[in-house]
Design an enzyme around this catalytic site. Structure first.
Site, short mmCIF file in Angstrom:
data_model
loop_
_atom_site.label_atom_id
_atom_site.label_comp_id
_atom_site.label_asym_id
_atom_site.label_seq_id
_atom_site.Cartn_x
_atom_site.Cartn_y
_atom_site.Cartn_z
N GLY A 24 0.98 -1.29 -0.11
CA GLY A 24 0.18 -0.15 -0.31
C GLY A 24 1.13 1.64 -0.16
N GLN A 64 3.47 9.98 0.81
CA GLN A 64 4.71 9.33 0.61
C GLN A 64 5.19 9.82 -0.29
OE1 GLN A 64 2.40 5.30 2.02
NE2 GLN A 64 4.39 5.05 3.60
N CYS A 68 6.02 0.17 7.63
CA CYS A 68 5.68 1.24 6.62
C CYS A 68 6.85 1.57 5.75
CB CYS A 68 4.96 2.58 7.36
SG CYS A 68 4.46 3.85 6.79
N LEU A 69 6.57 1.79 4.50
CA LEU A 69 7.62 2.27 3.93
C LEU A 69 7.80 3.44 4.50
CD1 LEU A 69 6.33 1.32 0.35
CD2 LEU A 69 7.74 0.38 1.34
N HIS A 74 -4.39 1.55 7.76
CA HIS A 74 -3.09 2.74 7.29
C HIS A 74 -3.21 3.14 6.56
CE1 HIS A 74 1.39 1.13 7.62
NE2 HIS A 74 0.87 2.33 6.90
N GLU A 75 -3.47 3.35 5.44
CA GLU A 75 -3.13 4.19 3.94
C GLU A 75 -4.01 5.60 4.36
OE1 GLU A 75 -0.80 3.94 2.56
OE2 GLU A 75 -0.47 1.40 3.28
N HIS A 111 -2.10 7.59 7.16
CA HIS A 111 -1.67 8.60 6.12
C HIS A 111 -2.23 9.71 5.28
CE1 HIS A 111 2.17 6.48 5.96
NE2 HIS A 111 1.26 5.56 6.18
ZN ZN Z 1 3.11 3.79 5.40
#
Ligand code: ZN
Length: 173
Positions: free
Chosen positions: A46, A51, A94-95, A136-137, A140
């Site tokens: 995701g 991000q 998480c990236l 989660h996204e 963000h």
């Molecule tokens: Zn994340």
């Protein structure tokens, strides 16, 4: 193929609220392609536009299993309409927060209203990994990160550690 740089903690941009998309233009279509390219390149499941530094309410996901084909999903202006009382727990990474995994409890199911990449309004019922990932996204898009689920002490430790890693890459010549 267009890879974008990932923004990581402690970058302030990750704390900003993303803006709704009014119209899907060629710019949004390109942004969606960039998000998929960047997510797949980093083996993520995701990614939210913030991000890669764009404060727009767009997220992409692919929660397909390794032996299945790709199942790219894109959600524009996603809004959670309902959540189940039942909770599920996943260890989330998480990236934007390298090498950090946190066990997080979230509603097992949720219903999400969104606009697809053709501008059509849609509703999707999510469960399991998809439910966790989409929540989660969406976090963000509101500037919320998985470290916010921790105590302040633990959270500060992680931020300190990641800040140090950043300065280690700095070269002065
Ligand atoms: Zn994340």
């Amino acid at each position: 193929m267009s890879l974008k740089n990932l923004i990581t903690v402690p970058d302030d941009l990750l704390r900003k609220k993303s803006q709704n998309i009014e119209k899907i233009t060629i710019n949004e279509k390109k942004l969606i392609r960039d998000l998929f390219d960047t997510m797949y390149h980093h083996n993520g499941i995701g990614l939210a536009a913030v991000q890669i530094g764009i404060l727009k309410r767009i997220i992409v996901l692919d929660v397909s299993k390794k032996d299945e084909g790709k199942k790219p999903m894109c959600f524009i202006n996603p809004v959670i309409q309902s959540r189940s009382n039942k909770i599920s727990t996943y260890e989330e990474g998480c990236l934007s927060i390298p090498n950090t995994f946190i066990e997080i409890q979230r509603p097992e199911k949720c219903t999400v209203e969104y606009i697809n990449d053709e501008g059509k309004k849609n509703i999707i019922e999510c469960e399991g990994l998809l439910s966790t990932c989409i929540q989660h996204e969406i976090n963000h898009l509101d500037g919320k990160l998985i470290i916010d689920f921790l105590s302040k002490l633990k959270k500060d430790l992680i931020i300190k550690k990641l800040s140090k890693q950043k300065s280690a890459d700095r070269v002065v010549v």
